[in-house]
Design a protein around this motif. Structure first.
Motif, mmCIF file in Angstrom:
data_model
loop_
_atom_site.group_PDB
_atom_site.id
_atom_site.type_symbol
_atom_site.label_atom_id
_atom_site.label_comp_id
_atom_site.label_asym_id
_atom_site.label_seq_id
_atom_site.Cartn_x
_atom_site.Cartn_y
_atom_site.Cartn_z
ATOM 1 N N LYS A 180 24.859 0.449 -29.456
ATOM 2 C CA LYS A 180 23.936 0.931 -28.720
ATOM 3 C C LYS A 180 24.630 1.427 -27.426
ATOM 4 C CE LYS A 180 20.119 -1.586 -30.591
ATOM 5 N NZ LYS A 180 19.036 -2.702 -30.162
ATOM 6 N N PHE A 181 25.851 2.128 -27.416
ATOM 7 C CA PHE A 181 26.328 2.521 -26.193
ATOM 8 C C PHE A 181 25.835 3.779 -25.508
ATOM 9 C CE2 PHE A 181 29.772 5.252 -24.212
ATOM 10 C CZ PHE A 181 30.005 4.310 -22.843
ATOM 11 N N LYS A 182 25.380 4.664 -26.615
ATOM 12 C CA LYS A 182 24.479 5.668 -26.097
ATOM 13 C C LYS A 182 23.332 5.329 -25.032
ATOM 14 C CE LYS A 182 22.501 10.138 -27.632
ATOM 15 N NZ LYS A 182 21.668 10.076 -26.905
ATOM 16 N N ALA A 183 22.714 4.239 -25.341
ATOM 17 C CA ALA A 183 21.639 4.035 -24.685
ATOM 18 C C ALA A 183 21.922 3.526 -23.175
ATOM 19 C CB ALA A 183 21.006 2.920 -25.126
ATOM 20 N N ILE A 184 23.167 2.965 -22.941
ATOM 21 C CA ILE A 184 23.549 2.707 -21.658
ATOM 22 C C ILE A 184 24.186 4.023 -20.925
ATOM 23 C CG2 ILE A 184 25.686 1.600 -20.587
ATOM 24 C CD1 ILE A 184 25.957 -0.443 -22.850
ATOM 25 N N SER A 246 31.449 -11.981 -23.536
ATOM 26 C CA SER A 246 30.360 -12.844 -22.760
ATOM 27 C C SER A 246 30.690 -13.539 -21.417
ATOM 28 C CB SER A 246 29.804 -14.214 -23.811
ATOM 29 O OG SER A 246 31.092 -14.916 -23.815
ATOM 30 N N ASN A 247 31.895 -13.422 -21.340
ATOM 31 C CA ASN A 247 32.542 -13.706 -19.741
ATOM 32 C C ASN A 247 32.569 -12.770 -18.779
ATOM 33 O OD1 ASN A 247 32.766 -16.863 -20.821
ATOM 34 N ND2 ASN A 247 35.035 -16.714 -21.488
ATOM 35 N N ASN A 248 32.720 -11.528 -19.215
ATOM 36 C CA ASN A 248 32.687 -10.683 -18.370
ATOM 37 C C ASN A 248 31.425 -10.259 -17.828
ATOM 38 O OD1 ASN A 248 32.662 -7.585 -17.724
ATOM 39 N ND2 ASN A 248 34.722 -7.935 -18.101
ATOM 40 N N ALA A 249 31.398 -10.438 -16.519
ATOM 41 C CA ALA A 249 30.204 -10.076 -15.543
ATOM 42 C C ALA A 249 29.510 -8.782 -15.875
ATOM 43 C CB ALA A 249 30.433 -10.333 -14.060
ATOM 44 N N LEU A 250 30.248 -7.463 -15.897
ATOM 45 C CA LEU A 250 29.749 -6.288 -15.856
ATOM 46 C C LEU A 250 29.078 -6.349 -17.202
ATOM 47 C CD1 LEU A 250 30.688 -2.977 -14.577
ATOM 48 C CD2 LEU A 250 30.520 -3.311 -17.078
ATOM 49 N N LEU A 251 29.798 -6.582 -18.379
ATOM 50 C CA LEU A 251 29.482 -6.644 -19.757
ATOM 51 C C LEU A 251 28.411 -7.403 -20.074
ATOM 52 C CD1 LEU A 251 32.921 -6.464 -21.816
ATOM 53 C CD2 LEU A 251 31.517 -4.419 -20.785
ATOM 54 N N HIS A 252 28.286 -8.413 -19.316
ATOM 55 C CA HIS A 252 27.138 -9.554 -19.671
ATOM 56 C C HIS A 252 25.959 -8.852 -18.838
ATOM 57 C CE1 HIS A 252 24.785 -13.068 -20.209
ATOM 58 N NE2 HIS A 252 24.596 -12.990 -18.714
ATOM 59 N N GLN A 253 25.956 -8.295 -17.719
ATOM 60 C CA GLN A 253 24.777 -7.667 -17.205
ATOM 61 C C GLN A 253 24.150 -6.331 -17.898
ATOM 62 O OE1 GLN A 253 26.195 -5.773 -13.555
ATOM 63 N NE2 GLN A 253 24.058 -4.647 -13.027
ATOM 64 N N TYR A 254 25.168 -5.479 -18.671
ATOM 65 C CA TYR A 254 24.648 -4.531 -19.666
ATOM 66 C C TYR A 254 24.261 -4.779 -20.794
ATOM 67 C CZ TYR A 254 25.197 -1.723 -15.225
ATOM 68 O OH TYR A 254 24.942 -1.588 -13.957
ATOM 69 N N LYS A 255 24.369 -6.132 -21.213
ATOM 70 C CA LYS A 255 23.989 -6.863 -22.632
ATOM 71 C C LYS A 255 25.008 -5.963 -23.891
ATOM 72 C CE LYS A 255 19.409 -8.035 -21.414
ATOM 73 N NZ LYS A 255 19.452 -7.812 -19.950
ATOM 74 N N VAL A 256 26.028 -5.877 -23.337
ATOM 75 C CA VAL A 256 27.200 -5.237 -24.190
ATOM 76 C C VAL A 256 27.719 -6.042 -25.357
ATOM 77 C CG1 VAL A 256 29.470 -4.090 -24.386
ATOM 78 C CG2 VAL A 256 28.100 -3.636 -22.454
#
Length: 296
Positions: A180-184, A246-256
């Motif tokens: 769902k990268f397009k949604a981001i 899961s440990n990356n703050a930005l990736l976790h923030q955007y539920k990647v």
């Protein structure tokens, strides 16, 4: 360590004859011949091979090495000597790198003087070779993430397959894209999307070995070439990627999250069939979202 700094008038093109003593015709001829040979290649290893043949007339060494950051080269057959003698090379006060001799006996004062003159002939060819290597790297690099691009992937996959066949080792390939990268991009904008791609690339780096090769094809498509692979090593990479996300703050923030597909090379494969099998596994997993990967 000694430093050679070749300083020139920026308004005058380099002229090798400036380095020669007009009174010494024999040495001038030898230096001119060397200068001509050094202009025949942009490959650092080949440059050192050419230079080593001339330097060996004045220095007893068993190895010759050049180093600048991540750029390294060595003369053919180089091996350790009793001691090392290091020369720092500069051009117009700009650091080029270090030239290291693995020497077996001391360098006389006379030969040391000759060696410094020979280094002046080497500075420009090395500078040109470094620029050439940098240009090649840029041509093979994804500008956003710093990973290899699709062109470099095709080149490295072919090389890795030949190596695997020769060594009878197992070659694995992992392909990945973001869910769902397009949604981001649509929700938060392309700047955030780019940040996500950069951080995902960093997550891949943290999840793989130095011997593994990482690539971005464009968009959110990534690949990893794993040499000397095993089922365990590919499962470890998968778990590490999940943990790094899961440990990356930005990736976790955007539920990647991401989907992965992988396979091993078989002896009937070519580059296309190997990649397509891994890509099909990725597509199957993305559609069905199983909890585990299946090795083909």
């Amino acid at each position: 360590m000694q430093t050679l700094n070749l300083v020139e008038n920026s308004n005058v093109d380099f002229n090798a004859f400036k380095l020669f003593d007009t009174r010494d015709h024999k040495n001038n001829y030898r230096k001119l011949a060397l200068a001509e040979q050094l202009q025949t290649t942009l490959e650092l290893d080949h440059l050192l091979n050419i230079f080593a043949m001339e330097a060996a007339k004045f220095v007893d060494f068993s190895g010759l090495y050049f180093k600048q950051a991540d750029v390294r080269a060595s003369a053919r057959g180089s091996k350790a000597g009793k001691k090392e003698r290091i020369f720092e090379l500069k051009l117009n006060n700009r650091y080029l790198g270090t030239l290291t001799y693995a020497i077996n006996s001391p360098i006389s004062i006379t030969n040391h003087t000759v060696l410094k003159q020979l280094h002046k002939l080497l500075v420009h060819p090395i500078n040109n070779a470094i620029k050439y290597q940098q240009a090649l790297k840029l041509a093979m690099e994804d500008g956003l993430t710093g990973l290899g691009n699709r062109r470099y992937f095709d080149q490295q996959l072919k090389r890795a397959m030949h190596h695997s066949n020769r060594q009878k080792s197992r070659l694995g390939i992992v392909v990945s894209d973001l869910n769902k990268f397009k949604a981001i991009n649509d929700t938060y904008g392309h700047n955030i999307g780019d940040d996500v791609l950069v951080e995902f690339a960093n997550a891949l780096r943290k999840s793989t070995r130095d011997s593994d090769s990482l690539f971005r094809f464009g968009g959110d498509e990534f690949a990893i070439i794993v040499e000397d692979a095993s089922e365990q090593s590919l499962h470890i990479i998968e778990r590490r990627i999940e943990q790094a996300i899961s440990n990356n703050a930005l990736l976790h923030q955007y539920k990647v999250t991401c989907s992965l597909g992988y396979t091993f090379m078989n002896r009937a494969d070519n580059e296309k069939s190997l990649f397509e099998r891994a890509d099909n596994m990725l597509y199957t997993r993305k559609m069905n979202m199983p909890k585990t990967l299946t090795v083909v």
